[in-house]
Motif scaffolding. Structure first.
Motif, PDB file in Angstrom:
ATOM      1  N   ASP A 229     -29.620  98.677  94.069  1.00 30.13           N
ATOM      2  CA  ASP A 229     -30.223  97.398  94.458  1.00 30.13           C
ATOM      3  C   ASP A 229     -29.396  96.309  93.804  1.00 30.13           C
ATOM      4  O   ASP A 229     -29.581  96.005  92.631  1.00 30.13           O
ATOM      5  CB  ASP A 229     -31.678  97.345  93.997  1.00 30.13           C
ATOM      6  N   GLY A 230     -28.431  95.764  94.554  1.00 26.87           N
ATOM      7  CA  GLY A 230     -27.468  94.848  93.959  1.00 26.87           C
ATOM      8  C   GLY A 230     -26.603  95.660  93.013  1.00 26.87           C
ATOM      9  O   GLY A 230     -25.907  96.576  93.426  1.00 26.87           O
ATOM     10  N   ASP A 231     -26.680  95.328  91.708  1.00 31.96           N
ATOM     11  CA  ASP A 231     -25.914  96.105  90.722  1.00 31.96           C
ATOM     12  C   ASP A 231     -26.816  97.033  89.908  1.00 31.96           C
ATOM     13  O   ASP A 231     -26.373  97.677  88.968  1.00 31.96           O
ATOM     14  CB  ASP A 231     -25.137  95.173  89.792  1.00 31.96           C
ATOM     15  N   THR A 232     -28.093  97.127  90.280  1.00 30.80           N
ATOM     16  CA  THR A 232     -29.057  97.917  89.535  1.00 30.80           C
ATOM     17  C   THR A 232     -29.224  99.302  90.153  1.00 30.80           C
ATOM     18  O   THR A 232     -29.457  99.422  91.357  1.00 30.80           O
ATOM     19  CB  THR A 232     -30.433  97.211  89.500  1.00 30.80           C
ATOM     20  N   VAL A 233     -29.092 100.324  89.322  1.00 27.83           N
ATOM     21  CA  VAL A 233     -29.354 101.692  89.758  1.00 27.83           C
ATOM     22  C   VAL A 233     -30.872 101.893  89.692  1.00 27.83           C
ATOM     23  O   VAL A 233     -31.497 101.657  88.663  1.00 27.83           O
ATOM     24  CB  VAL A 233     -28.635 102.717  88.857  1.00 27.83           C
ATOM     25  N   VAL A 234     -31.441 102.310  90.821  1.00 22.92           N
ATOM     26  CA  VAL A 234     -32.889 102.467  90.922  1.00 22.92           C
ATOM     27  C   VAL A 234     -33.222 103.945  91.145  1.00 22.92           C
ATOM     28  O   VAL A 234     -32.771 104.546  92.116  1.00 22.92           O
ATOM     29  CB  VAL A 234     -33.457 101.620  92.083  1.00 22.92           C
ATOM     30  N   PHE A 235     -33.994 104.497  90.226  1.00 24.23           N
ATOM     31  CA  PHE A 235     -34.465 105.868  90.346  1.00 24.23           C
ATOM     32  C   PHE A 235     -35.853 105.799  90.986  1.00 24.23           C
ATOM     33  O   PHE A 235     -36.774 105.216  90.407  1.00 24.23           O
ATOM     34  CB  PHE A 235     -34.519 106.538  88.976  1.00 24.23           C
TER      35      PHE A 235
END
Length: 123
Positions: free
Chosen positions: A46-52
């Protein structure tokens, strides 16, 4: 519900969650990523965020429903699996991360709205 039906319902719920998140602009990094620490249903960017993302499907609302099924023990397993993922996939190790839960409940969930809880818990 027989195991085969339960598994098919879980797969359908995960696909619905994946399509929903992609429609919101998230990119798929991994699906059903397994390691000795557990499994990650969806790993998204999500953008530069890794989402688990933990996808939870429950036919009935009993025992608190789908969202309530991600208890402290499950959260700890997800954190350990996420840490292992970041060790194995070093290119994502320095990105910000978060844990989301997508919950679906009831019969015929493919047309049912889902609950997307961002930052469902802290690591």
């Amino acid at each position: 519900m027989p195991d085969g039906s339960r598994q098919a319902a879980g797969i359908a719920a995960e696909q619905q969650a994946l399509h929903y998140l992609q429609a919101q602009g998230l990119q798929l990094l991994a699906q059903n990523w397994r390691c000795k620490r557990g499994e990650l249903d969806l790993v998204m960017l999500d953008g530069d965020t890794v989402v688990f993302v933990e996808v939870r499907y429950r036919l009935h609302v009993g025992f608190g429903g789908a969202l309530a099924s991600v208890d402290t023990r499950k959260q700890q397993k997800l954190v350990l699996a996420a840490q292992y993922f970041l060790q194995q996939e070093a290119r994502w190790a320095n990105q910000p991360c978060r844990f989301d839960v997508i919950a679906l409940q009831g019969r015929g969930h493919s047309g049912t709205p889902l609950d997307w809880l961002k930052n469902a818990f802290d690591s």
